[in-house]
Design an enzyme around this catalytic site. Sequence first.
Site, mmCIF file in Angstrom:
data_model
loop_
_atom_site.group_PDB
_atom_site.id
_atom_site.type_symbol
_atom_site.label_atom_id
_atom_site.label_comp_id
_atom_site.label_asym_id
_atom_site.label_seq_id
_atom_site.Cartn_x
_atom_site.Cartn_y
_atom_site.Cartn_z
ATOM 1 N N CYS A 1 -25.430 -47.414 1.646
ATOM 2 C CA CYS A 1 -26.271 -47.782 2.798
ATOM 3 C C CYS A 1 -25.414 -48.406 3.896
ATOM 4 O O CYS A 1 -25.606 -48.114 5.081
ATOM 5 C CB CYS A 1 -27.362 -48.766 2.380
ATOM 6 S SG CYS A 1 -28.514 -48.162 1.136
ATOM 7 N N CYS B 1 -26.482 -52.444 -0.870
ATOM 8 C CA CYS B 1 -26.160 -51.057 -1.221
ATOM 9 C C CYS B 1 -24.923 -50.570 -0.462
ATOM 10 O O CYS B 1 -24.936 -50.504 0.769
ATOM 11 C CB CYS B 1 -27.380 -50.193 -0.903
ATOM 12 S SG CYS B 1 -27.083 -48.422 -0.904
#
Length: 102
Positions: free
Chosen positions: A32, A29
């Site tokens: 992230c 991600c």
Amino acid sequence: MLIHIETKEQYLEQIKEGRVLVDFFATWCGPCMMLSPIVEKISNEHPEVKFLKVDCDQTPDIAAMYGIRSIPTLLYFEGGEIKNRGLGYMPEGDLLKLVGLK
């Protein structure tokens, strides 16, 4: 200090007491990856808050407990109860506000 969670049992033990921020993430991600260094920096500067990292791909049972479908998702607990939540990337100031440090 960051604590990387590996099991549901470990997770449940860690969130029971005190102030805890949980970062639900995945290694693939992009947002992230952008948020991770901010979480790590704040965790080193604020030992009064426990910081947990939960990889949703490795421990999907924990993410399912909260119906998490988007990452990163941040949950802030006090005394085992969710007090605040954040979704997506956020700058350091917003993260500090999320956990009541600013």
